[in-house]
Design a protein around this motif. Structure first.
Motif, PDB file in Angstrom:
ATOM      1  N   VAL A 169      -3.475  -1.257  -8.123  1.00  9.37           N
ATOM      2  CA  VAL A 169      -2.701  -0.804  -6.971  1.00  9.37           C
ATOM      3  C   VAL A 169      -3.090   0.637  -6.671  1.00  9.37           C
ATOM      4  N   SER A 170      -2.585   1.172  -5.557  1.00 12.35           N
ATOM      5  CA  SER A 170      -2.901   2.555  -5.215  1.00 12.35           C
ATOM      6  C   SER A 170      -2.247   3.506  -6.207  1.00 12.35           C
ATOM      7  N   ASP A 171      -2.792   4.709  -6.302  1.00 15.13           N
ATOM      8  CA  ASP A 171      -2.230   5.713  -7.223  1.00 15.13           C
ATOM      9  C   ASP A 171      -0.783   6.028  -6.878  1.00 15.13           C
ATOM     10  N   ALA A 197      -5.098  -1.960  -2.249  1.00 17.01           N
ATOM     11  CA  ALA A 197      -5.584  -0.652  -2.710  1.00 17.01           C
ATOM     12  C   ALA A 197      -7.062  -0.528  -2.347  1.00 17.01           C
ATOM     13  N   ARG A 199       0.826  -1.215   0.000  1.00 18.90           N
ATOM     14  CA  ARG A 199       0.000   0.000   0.000  1.00 18.90           C
ATOM     15  C   ARG A 199       0.851   1.251   0.000  1.00 18.90           C
ATOM     16  N   THR A 226      -5.429  -7.962   0.841  1.00 16.00           N
ATOM     17  CA  THR A 226      -5.478  -8.291  -0.582  1.00 16.00           C
ATOM     18  C   THR A 226      -5.998  -9.701  -0.825  1.00 16.00           C
ATOM     19  N   LYS A 260      -9.529   1.210  -4.469  1.00 11.16           N
ATOM     20  CA  LYS A 260      -9.755   0.660  -5.815  1.00 11.16           C
ATOM     21  C   LYS A 260     -10.563  -0.650  -5.806  1.00 11.16           C
TER      22      LYS A 260
END
Length: 331
Positions: A139-141, A166, A95, A209, A169
């Protein structure tokens, strides 16, 4: 075996190499002696490479994600550095980018370089590049921008789907997009940056996840490739990044009996369990099965690893020299 011992997986046999891992350049050696409390001093001279878990070993974290270094952790790092040992600080987080991890460590007085960090994100990059994969990344930005910007190919026929932690998301549209990509081509790989079932967030225990990977595995009828701890791939990747050719010259120091101890034992490394972080009383009695010929022999973890209180205690035992700053001996 006493009933207090916990049998995690009676089918684990060590050392193990899968077909894909057999392509690694690291060679395995038949283990003749395991690092334990009884032989730490005699084996210490043979250990040149150190893998150290970050969260729980170098620092501990409360429910609000406030971090505190474990006793003498900074001194232990200086000891490794000043005595010519090679090392990587490993983390299974997906993360936070490696840059963010480095910044967080610096903020609590643990100033290591980004190159000293090997995360499940680093392992994922290495795996993608080595296998020439074009990933669709969930995945995260922050992670996308800082770790995978050059590999992100949403618009260029991806041949793999990569999933990391994420939460923002994880909605129907995004999960369904991953499913559709996998459903269209049975050769597309599903890659799990990590498989954690849950994680601690400021408002309590939350889904990790793993449950979302399970959804995609079930829907697409394929098994995900795990590249984070405790997978063999993670440990082979990090050892290869250090130039290790014999796992018996390396030790994994960690607080998680499953991800750190059993995971590293499975690729033939020495291991050290510390009593901080995720450690719970009795973890060293966890039962694990080793291969002996065609048989599996069940033994407690403590018969196959060093058990100490802290990361600093491990370094004190395994590194002969001490580091001095002025008149103050750090270790």
């Amino acid at each position: 075996m006493p009933s207090s011992k916990k049998l995690l997986n009676p089918k684990i046999a060590l050392p193990v190499k899968s077909a894909s891992e057999s392509k690694a350049t690291i060679k395995t050696s038949e283990r003749t002696e395991f690092l334990t409390n009884a032989n730490a001093k005699s084996l210490s001279s043979k250990i040149e490479f150190f893998l150290i878990s970050l969260n729980g070993t170098v620092y501990v974290e409360d429910s609000n994600r406030n971090k505190t270094l474990t006793p003498r952790a900074a001194a232990a790092y200086l000891t490794l550095q000043n005595n010519g040992k090679k090392y990587k600080f490993v983390t299974n987080t997906s993360r936070e980018s490696d840059d963010k991890t480095q910044q967080l460590l610096a903020s609590i007085g643990f100033g290591i370089s980004k190159n000293d960090i090997y995360s499940s994100l680093t392992s994922t990059r290495d795996y993608l590049i080595k296998n020439e994969l074009r990933p669709h990344l969930l995945v995260s930005d922050e992670v996308l921008a800082e770790q995978f910007s050059d590999l992100h190919t949403m618009l260029h026929r991806p041949n793999s789907v990569v999933v990391g932690l994420a939460p923002e998301k994880f909605n129907y549209a995004n999960i369904n997009k991953c499913f559709r990509l996998l459903a269209r081509d049975k050769e597309r790989k599903l890659i799990a940056i990590n498989n954690g079932r849950h994680c601690l967030t400021p408002d309590g225990l939350s889904l990790g996840t793993g449950p979302f990977i399970k959804i995609l595995e079930s829907a697409s009828n394929r098994e995900a490739v795990a590249v984070g701890k405790p997978s063999h791939l993670f440990y082979w990747n990090v050892l290869e990044s250090l130039g290790v050719t014999d796992p018996l010259t390396a030790v994994m120091i960690g607080d998680d009996v499953r991800e750190d101890v059993i995971g590293a034992l499975a690729v033939g490394m020495h291991v050290c369990l510390v009593k901080t972080g995720k450690y719970k009383a009795g973890d060293e009695l966890t039962a694990i099965a080793f291969s002996r010929g065609e048989d599996l022999v069940e033994v407690p973890v403590e018969e196959r690893c060093l058990v100490v209180d802290t990361f600093a205690d491990a370094v004190s035992l395994l590194v002969k020299k001490v580091v001095e700053v002025g008149a103050n001996v750090l270790l």
